[in-house]
Design a protein around this motif. Structure first.
Motif, mmCIF file in Angstrom:
data_model
loop_
_atom_site.group_PDB
_atom_site.id
_atom_site.type_symbol
_atom_site.label_atom_id
_atom_site.label_comp_id
_atom_site.label_asym_id
_atom_site.label_seq_id
_atom_site.Cartn_x
_atom_site.Cartn_y
_atom_site.Cartn_z
ATOM 1 N N GLU A 45 -3.722 9.278 -6.769
ATOM 2 C CA GLU A 45 -4.754 9.523 -5.759
ATOM 3 C C GLU A 45 -5.572 10.751 -6.153
ATOM 4 O O GLU A 45 -5.055 11.724 -6.688
ATOM 5 N N GLY A 87 -6.313 5.324 -9.344
ATOM 6 C CA GLY A 87 -5.627 5.354 -8.036
ATOM 7 C C GLY A 87 -6.556 5.690 -6.901
ATOM 8 O O GLY A 87 -6.525 5.050 -5.849
ATOM 9 N N SER A 88 -7.395 6.691 -7.095
ATOM 10 C CA SER A 88 -8.562 6.910 -6.233
ATOM 11 C C SER A 88 -9.404 8.044 -6.788
ATOM 12 O O SER A 88 -8.924 8.897 -7.543
ATOM 13 N N ASN A 100 -12.241 7.884 -0.065
ATOM 14 C CA ASN A 100 -11.071 7.992 -0.937
ATOM 15 C C ASN A 100 -10.899 6.592 -1.517
ATOM 16 O O ASN A 100 -10.263 5.731 -0.919
ATOM 17 N N ALA A 102 -10.254 3.597 -4.499
ATOM 18 C CA ALA A 102 -9.590 3.109 -5.708
ATOM 19 C C ALA A 102 -10.501 2.139 -6.442
ATOM 20 O O ALA A 102 -11.325 1.439 -5.820
ATOM 21 N N LYS A 117 -9.213 3.887 1.132
ATOM 22 C CA LYS A 117 -7.984 4.185 1.872
ATOM 23 C C LYS A 117 -8.194 3.969 3.366
ATOM 24 O O LYS A 117 -9.128 4.502 3.969
ATOM 25 N N ILE A 157 -3.192 3.299 -0.916
ATOM 26 C CA ILE A 157 -3.302 4.684 -1.392
ATOM 27 C C ILE A 157 -2.439 5.583 -0.514
ATOM 28 O O ILE A 157 -2.629 5.644 0.706
ATOM 29 N N CYS A 158 -1.506 6.271 -1.108
ATOM 30 C CA CYS A 158 -0.734 7.375 -0.533
ATOM 31 C C CYS A 158 -0.222 7.098 0.895
ATOM 32 O O CYS A 158 0.720 6.350 1.078
#
Length: 289
Positions: A45, A87-88, A100, A102, A117, A157-158
């Motif tokens: 991220e 990932g982003s 945010n 990806a 995200k 994401i995260c």
């Protein structure tokens, strides 16, 4: 689809406040992974920049069409002839907002999927620390799956990892691979990182690939690291430490449908009503066996 095996790599980074330096770090790790046989590379991220100050963030980010990190990763995919999953990146939007976002880039350098995200981390912690992602980032509204040569990949994401219904929806739409690039704090990572990722793998019969950030960053924060690749049975196939590194594992996507036959929770899930209190409306929920 005959051969569903491939080597996946997580590029564990310690991104700082300078975009060019962060891109250089990612490129170095990507070349290492590709030379080791990886054909799918995932970064964490916020690959392009990690900075606490909102003002400093907007001094460093650009719209997608002008973003130098994205252009560099497209060129990297072309040169290495691999799939690059950023990932982003922090991407500037209109009205002093950011995404945010990806990106999945194919070996020709084309962007084949984007995902913003969905879940924003807004919290006030007992120690006085406060996070308000929603003040800076516009939340996404669309879950995304994308077809790779070996199987279908679901994007998260995260903080999304804490929302199992998103992962279930991706699995129900054919995802046998789930991506969870992240920048977990050290404290929450030590407590929850492994159990959350392994749970998402087990309950969906899917592989989980999670590139992370690790160690102390230039802006003072500490992230947990420990990038993970987990199989649908919940076994950890590869794990990083805290420092920047590459972890790799061979993935045989054909194992996902086999395990889903053994534990058919996707097929067995049912809708059900919760008996409400007199003042509360009835609601429907998904069963997670």
């Amino acid at each position: 689809m005959t051969d569903r095996r491939f080597v996946a790599a997580c590029l564990q980074m310690r991104s700082g406040m300078t975009v060019a330096a962060n891109v250089d770090e990612a490129v170095r790790l990507a070349r290492e992974a590709a030379s080791g046989g990886a054909s799918y590379l995932q970064t964490p991220e916020m690959t392009n920049v990690l900075v606490r100050s909102r003002e400093e963030l907007f001094d460093r980010i650009l719209p997608e069409e002008a973003d130098p990190a994205l252009a560099a990763f497209q060129e990297l995919a072309r040169v290495l002839k691999v799939w690059v999953h950023v990932g982003s990146l922090a991407i500037r939007l209109e009205g002093e907002r950011a995404a945010n976002r990806a990106f999945v880039i194919d070996p020709s350098g084309e962007i084949v999927a984007r995902y913003d995200k969905i879940h924003m981390f807004d919290v006030d912690l007992p120690d006085g620390e406060s996070w308000r992602e929603s003040q800076t980032y516009r939340a996404g509204e669309q879950a995304v799956v994308v077809d790779l040569p070996w199987g279908r990949l679901g994007l998260t994401i995260c903080y999304d990892v804490r929302f199992p219904t998103l992962h279930r929806a991706l699995a129900e739409n054919g995802a046998e691979l789930l991506a969870s690039p992240a920048a977990f704090t050290r404290k929450t990572g030590e407590a929850h990182w492994h159990v959350l990722l392994r749970a998402r793998a087990v309950e969906n019969g899917a592989f989980v690939i999670a590139a992370a950030r690790g160690a102390r960053h230039e802006d003072g924060r500490e992230t947990y690291g420990h990038s993970l690749i987990v199989d649908p049975w919940g076994r950890v196939l590869a794990e990083g430490g805290e420092e920047p590194s590459v972890i790799m594992a061979e993935i045989d996507v054909s194992k996902s449908p086999d395990i889903r036959k053994r534990i058919p929770s996707l097929e067995n899930g049912r809708r059900f009503a919760v008996q409400p209190l007199p003042s509360a409306p009835a609601m429907l929920h998904d069963v997670n066996p």
